[in-house]
Motif scaffolding. Sequence first.
Motif, mmCIF file in Angstrom:
data_model
loop_
_atom_site.group_PDB
_atom_site.id
_atom_site.type_symbol
_atom_site.label_atom_id
_atom_site.label_comp_id
_atom_site.label_asym_id
_atom_site.label_seq_id
_atom_site.Cartn_x
_atom_site.Cartn_y
_atom_site.Cartn_z
ATOM 1 N N THR A 1 0.823 -1.237 -0.020
ATOM 2 C CA THR A 1 0.120 -0.038 0.098
ATOM 3 C C THR A 1 0.871 1.177 0.111
ATOM 4 O O THR A 1 1.714 1.250 0.775
ATOM 5 C CB THR A 1 -0.888 0.122 1.103
ATOM 6 N N VAL A 2 0.688 1.996 -1.053
ATOM 7 C CA VAL A 2 1.452 3.226 -1.002
ATOM 8 C C VAL A 2 0.502 4.524 -0.861
ATOM 9 O O VAL A 2 -0.697 4.393 -1.571
ATOM 10 C CB VAL A 2 2.070 3.360 -2.642
ATOM 11 N N GLN A 3 1.110 5.506 -0.248
ATOM 12 C CA GLN A 3 0.214 6.644 0.108
ATOM 13 C C GLN A 3 0.918 7.959 -0.308
ATOM 14 O O GLN A 3 1.907 8.267 -0.329
ATOM 15 C CB GLN A 3 -0.239 6.591 1.481
ATOM 16 N N HIS B 1 -4.421 6.709 -1.651
ATOM 17 C CA HIS B 1 -3.484 5.373 -1.704
ATOM 18 C C HIS B 1 -3.915 4.681 -2.498
ATOM 19 O O HIS B 1 -4.835 4.650 -2.948
ATOM 20 C CB HIS B 1 -3.583 4.928 -0.078
ATOM 21 N N ILE C 1 -3.340 0.527 -3.812
ATOM 22 C CA ILE C 1 -3.207 -0.868 -3.230
ATOM 23 C C ILE C 1 -2.620 -1.766 -4.530
ATOM 24 O O ILE C 1 -3.588 -1.840 -5.406
ATOM 25 C CB ILE C 1 -4.397 -1.566 -2.456
ATOM 26 N N ALA D 1 4.795 6.145 2.628
ATOM 27 C CA ALA D 1 4.179 7.468 2.189
ATOM 28 C C ALA D 1 4.842 8.486 1.878
ATOM 29 O O ALA D 1 6.055 8.606 2.104
ATOM 30 C CB ALA D 1 3.222 7.809 3.319
ATOM 31 N N GLN E 1 -3.154 1.563 7.185
ATOM 32 C CA GLN E 1 -1.890 1.095 7.108
ATOM 33 C C GLN E 1 -1.297 1.288 5.680
ATOM 34 O O GLN E 1 -1.918 0.926 4.786
ATOM 35 C CB GLN E 1 -1.552 -0.293 7.814
ATOM 36 N N HIS E 2 0.210 1.866 5.759
ATOM 37 C CA HIS E 2 0.786 1.631 4.308
ATOM 38 C C HIS E 2 2.348 1.272 4.434
ATOM 39 O O HIS E 2 2.593 1.393 5.653
ATOM 40 C CB HIS E 2 0.775 3.261 3.792
ATOM 41 N N ASP E 3 2.867 0.879 3.400
ATOM 42 C CA ASP E 3 4.200 0.490 3.204
ATOM 43 C C ASP E 3 5.003 1.419 3.249
ATOM 44 O O ASP E 3 6.091 1.716 3.768
ATOM 45 C CB ASP E 3 4.366 -0.730 2.173
ATOM 46 N N ALA F 1 -4.628 5.779 4.043
ATOM 47 C CA ALA F 1 -4.901 4.342 4.520
ATOM 48 C C ALA F 1 -4.716 3.929 5.812
ATOM 49 O O ALA F 1 -4.230 4.660 6.620
ATOM 50 C CB ALA F 1 -3.855 3.431 3.533
#
Length: 122
Positions: free
Chosen positions: A35-37, A48, A50, A69, A65-67, A63
């Motif tokens: 997940t990128v924000q 975000h 997904i 941001a 949770q994100h990996d 999001a």
Amino acid sequence: MIKLKLLLWIMGLLMGRASKRNEKLRNKLDDKQLTVQFQTDDQRVARHFIIENQQILSKSGVADQHDFAISFKDAGTGLAVLTAKNAQLAFMQAIQEKQLIVTGDLSQVMWFQGIAKYWIPR
């Protein structure tokens, strides 16, 4: 602010379309769950993306949770960086000038930048 929101929405549309139509991109997305924000510092603009099941989905807002941001100082900075002719140079300059902050897994940021060529219009 509206222009950045529109640009991020269009990016999501292009990413989603490319993830369905481009075999090379689908291969790059294989086994990827991420997940990128993108957001402004005040989170008034946030979207975000997904990545899962060889597809890219776009959602408005922050999001859970994100990996990683990417936070722009403001909407104008985000628009300038994302629409620059040399986006990688603009990205690096914005980081050096503290106009952009990346949080999370930097290796995933590099991977994400590497797949951008599959949806950016020529």
